[in-house]
Design an enzyme around this catalytic site. Structure first.
Site, PDB file in Angstrom:
ATOM      1  N   HIS A 120      95.027  -2.208   6.491  1.00 37.73           N
ATOM      2  CA  HIS A 120      94.468  -3.215   7.391  1.00 37.73           C
ATOM      3  C   HIS A 120      94.137  -2.498   8.705  1.00 37.73           C
ATOM      4  O   HIS A 120      94.836  -1.550   9.082  1.00 37.73           O
ATOM      5  CB  HIS A 120      95.554  -4.276   7.615  1.00 37.73           C
ATOM      6  CG  HIS A 120      95.113  -5.477   8.391  1.00 37.73           C
ATOM      7  ND1 HIS A 120      94.994  -5.475   9.760  1.00 37.73           N
ATOM      8  CD2 HIS A 120      94.780  -6.718   7.986  1.00 37.73           C
ATOM      9  CE1 HIS A 120      94.611  -6.677  10.169  1.00 37.73           C
ATOM     10  NE2 HIS A 120      94.478  -7.449   9.109  1.00 37.73           N
ATOM     11  N   ASP A 197     103.882  -1.262   6.769  1.00 40.95           N
ATOM     12  CA  ASP A 197     103.286  -2.542   7.136  1.00 40.95           C
ATOM     13  C   ASP A 197     103.651  -3.538   6.038  1.00 40.95           C
ATOM     14  O   ASP A 197     103.080  -3.522   4.954  1.00 40.95           O
ATOM     15  CB  ASP A 197     101.769  -2.367   7.266  1.00 40.95           C
ATOM     16  CG  ASP A 197     101.045  -3.695   7.496  1.00 40.95           C
ATOM     17  OD1 ASP A 197     101.698  -4.751   7.461  1.00 40.95           O
ATOM     18  OD2 ASP A 197      99.816  -3.651   7.699  1.00 40.95           O
ATOM     19  N   GLN A 200     102.123  -8.293   4.219  1.00 42.61           N
ATOM     20  CA  GLN A 200     101.791  -9.027   2.989  1.00 42.61           C
ATOM     21  C   GLN A 200     102.897  -9.007   1.946  1.00 42.61           C
ATOM     22  O   GLN A 200     102.771  -9.668   0.922  1.00 42.61           O
ATOM     23  CB  GLN A 200     100.498  -8.465   2.368  1.00 42.61           C
ATOM     24  CG  GLN A 200      99.246  -8.712   3.179  1.00 42.61           C
ATOM     25  CD  GLN A 200      98.898 -10.191   3.338  1.00 42.61           C
ATOM     26  OE1 GLN A 200      99.413 -11.064   2.638  1.00 42.61           O
ATOM     27  NE2 GLN A 200      98.016 -10.481   4.285  1.00 42.61           N
ATOM     28  N   LYS A 223     103.031 -15.394   8.647  1.00 45.37           N
ATOM     29  CA  LYS A 223     102.644 -15.260   7.240  1.00 45.37           C
ATOM     30  C   LYS A 223     103.782 -15.653   6.298  1.00 45.37           C
ATOM     31  O   LYS A 223     103.564 -15.824   5.103  1.00 45.37           O
ATOM     32  CB  LYS A 223     102.176 -13.828   6.942  1.00 45.37           C
ATOM     33  CG  LYS A 223     100.814 -13.514   7.556  1.00 45.37           C
ATOM     34  CD  LYS A 223     100.349 -12.145   7.156  1.00 45.37           C
ATOM     35  CE  LYS A 223      99.351 -11.571   8.135  1.00 45.37           C
ATOM     36  NZ  LYS A 223      97.969 -11.971   7.838  1.00 45.37           N
ATOM     37  N   CYS A 363      89.358  -7.128   7.432  1.00 45.54           N
ATOM     38  CA  CYS A 363      89.981  -6.130   8.306  1.00 45.54           C
ATOM     39  C   CYS A 363      90.388  -4.884   7.528  1.00 45.54           C
ATOM     40  O   CYS A 363      91.450  -4.299   7.810  1.00 45.54           O
ATOM     41  CB  CYS A 363      91.196  -6.697   9.027  1.00 45.54           C
ATOM     42  SG  CYS A 363      90.859  -8.150   9.998  1.00 45.54           S
TER      43      CYS A 363
HETATM   44  N1  PMP Z   1      98.615  -5.844   8.068  1.00 44.34           N
HETATM   45  C1  PMP Z   1      98.276  -6.534   6.979  1.00 44.34           C
HETATM   46  C2  PMP Z   1      98.416  -5.894   5.632  1.00 44.34           C
HETATM   47  C3  PMP Z   1      97.789  -7.840   7.112  1.00 44.34           C
HETATM   48  O1  PMP Z   1      97.426  -8.521   6.024  1.00 44.34           O
HETATM   49  C4  PMP Z   1      97.692  -8.414   8.395  1.00 44.34           C
HETATM   50  C5  PMP Z   1      97.186  -9.827   8.583  1.00 44.34           C
HETATM   51  N2  PMP Z   1      95.921 -10.074   8.029  1.00 44.34           N
HETATM   52  C6  PMP Z   1      98.067  -7.652   9.489  1.00 44.34           C
HETATM   53  C7  PMP Z   1      98.531  -6.379   9.288  1.00 44.34           C
HETATM   54  C8  PMP Z   1      97.976  -8.179  10.881  1.00 44.34           C
HETATM   55  O2  PMP Z   1      98.832  -9.252  11.074  1.00 44.34           O
HETATM   56  P1  PMP Z   1      98.814 -10.029  12.461  1.00 44.34           P
HETATM   57  O3  PMP Z   1      97.414 -10.541  12.636  1.00 44.34           O
HETATM   58  O4  PMP Z   1      99.799 -11.124  12.284  1.00 44.34           O
HETATM   59  O5  PMP Z   1      99.183  -9.055  13.510  1.00 44.34           O
END
Ligand code: PMP
Length: 408
Positions: A120, A197, A200, A223, A363
């Protein structure tokens, strides 16, 4: 019963209980059960004072709520005594904390940072910044079209110069689970630190920082059904103690003079400003609720729905699902394309049918470049979804090409 949204959990979610909305965007943010909303409200109704600051009873109570939440997160992650939990706003802030604090102070020209191609942007841009500012080199860990990271790819990415590895536990596009424990072992052999990270994975499976071998691990409260604006960074205390603060100001100091300051001990050194105490209290409740449902039940429901969705989507002509052929390698995430139809049109058509999905490059642009796909639509499943909702998704997707003016 025959109620279209018969699922024992669905009624715990006020937004879903009274609403025919088919919510298939839980990978972006999960819906909130009533108990979490209640907990956040409870903080403001019963404990609201600035934590960490006052010495009066109410402020002490507010502080205690934050520390109870911290304990709940520690247990949730199976954090060892030599690990610490820091409250942030979200995964993005947690990863930036590690990049700005650890990355900028410990990496130098010639060092190598390994990131996977499926990261991401939140776990890529901070490392691009560190590479630019320190002269360290960013190396990509490649995967197959199904997201698989082989030992050969790992061997290619690692070298004696590897100093930091940043990798997603589960991809937000492919839904695959990465071999984090194996990556951790390779990082350890080279004295590199591992940043995971878990944005997910934490909502779907037990995340054990010791079993994973993570030096740092990040996730977002929102999440996993907690409030927005509360996130977590786990880190090894030994590393955190050596690191400079990320943000500076109030609440993170022991004493300040005209020219300097003595910082508070970990974790407070990394919690500048007023912490989101109500959010932390809500997150604690989200963890309690998730554990009461149980990861086994979460997994069973998700796998059944994912299997149904994957098999259904595969049978629709001109539809391609990214990632593995196996439902158990999707973590509830189904990212797909419809030939000749832009994902924005796909999501608009689904929206007209009352189905909420995400469209775009999610993203993760380098992954889309690698897969040679411009953009895609993502349906993401959580345990509160139902078979009827998946059936509606499949009906709606099956009608898209015709609505766009294509024949068979
Ligand atoms: N890493 C991953 C794998 C994600 O799916 C996301 C959220 N789409 C993020 C980071 C970022 O999360 P946040 O917007 O809550 O900071």
């Amino acid at each position: 019963t025959n109620h279209p949204y018969c699922n024992p959990y669905r009624r715990n979610f006020p937004l879903l209980a009274e609403n025919p909305l088919i919510y298939l965007d839980s990978a972006a943010t999960a819906q909130k059960p009533a108990c979490v909303l209640q907990a956040e409200r409870e903080f403001y109704e019963r404990y609201n004072a600035n934590p960490m600051r006052g010495f009066y009873a109410l402020s002490v109570e507010a502080t205690e709520r934050v520390e109870e939440a911290r304990k709940a997160v520690r247990r949730f992650l199976n954090a060892p005594p030599e690990g610490e939990v820091i409250f942030t706003r979200n995964t993005t802030e947690s990863l930036n904390l590690v990049a700005y604090s650890y990355g900028l102070s410990r990496l130098k020209a010639g060092d190598e940072i390994v990131v996977s191609i499926m990261e991401h942007h939140s776990n890529l841009l901070p490392w691009q910044m560190v590479a630019r500012q320190t002269g360290a080199r960013l190396k990509f860990l490649e995967c197959g079209a199904d997201g698989r990271i082989t030992q050969e790819r790992l061997n290619e990415a690692f070298s004696e110069r590897t100093k930091l590895v940043a990798v997603a536990h589960v991809s937000n596009v492919l839904g695959c689970e990465n071999p984090v424990a194996r990556i951790a072992a390779m990082a350890k052999e080279r004295g590199a630190v591992l940043v995971v990270d878990a944005a997910q994975s934490a909502p779907h499976m037990p995340v054990d920082v010791q079993a994973l071998g993570a030096d740092f691990l990040a996730f977002s409260g929102h999440k996993l059904m907690g409030p927005m604006g509360i996130g977590v960074l786990y880190g090894r205390r030994e590393l955190l103690e050596e690191m400079p603060p990320f943000l500076t100001g109030g609440e993170m100091i022991d004493s300040v003079t005209r020219t300097g300051a003595v910082f508070a001990p970990v974790p407070y050194k990394f919690e500048a400003g007023t912490v989101n105490a109500a959010g932390a209290w809500g997150l604690k409740e989200a963890i309690r609720y998730l554990e009461a449902v149980g990861f086994e039940a979460v997994h069973r429901q998700e796998l059944a729905l994912t299997t149904m969705a994957l098999e259904g989507l595969r049978q629709i002509p001109h539809v391609k699902v990214l990632g593995s052929e196996k439902a158990e390698e999707h973590c509830g995430i189904l990212t797909f394309t419809v030939d000749g139809v832009h994902p924005h049109d796909v999501s608009a058509i689904l929206d007209a049918d009352g189905i909420a999905v995400r469209a775009g490059n999610h993203c993760a642009q380098p992954l889309f470049d690698f897969l040679k796909v411009n953009a895609a639509t993502r349906a993401s499943i959580y345990f509160y979804n139902t078979q009827e909702e998946i059936a509606a998704l499949l009906r709606s997707v099956a009608g898209i090409r015709r609505k766009m003016g294509y024949g068979e």
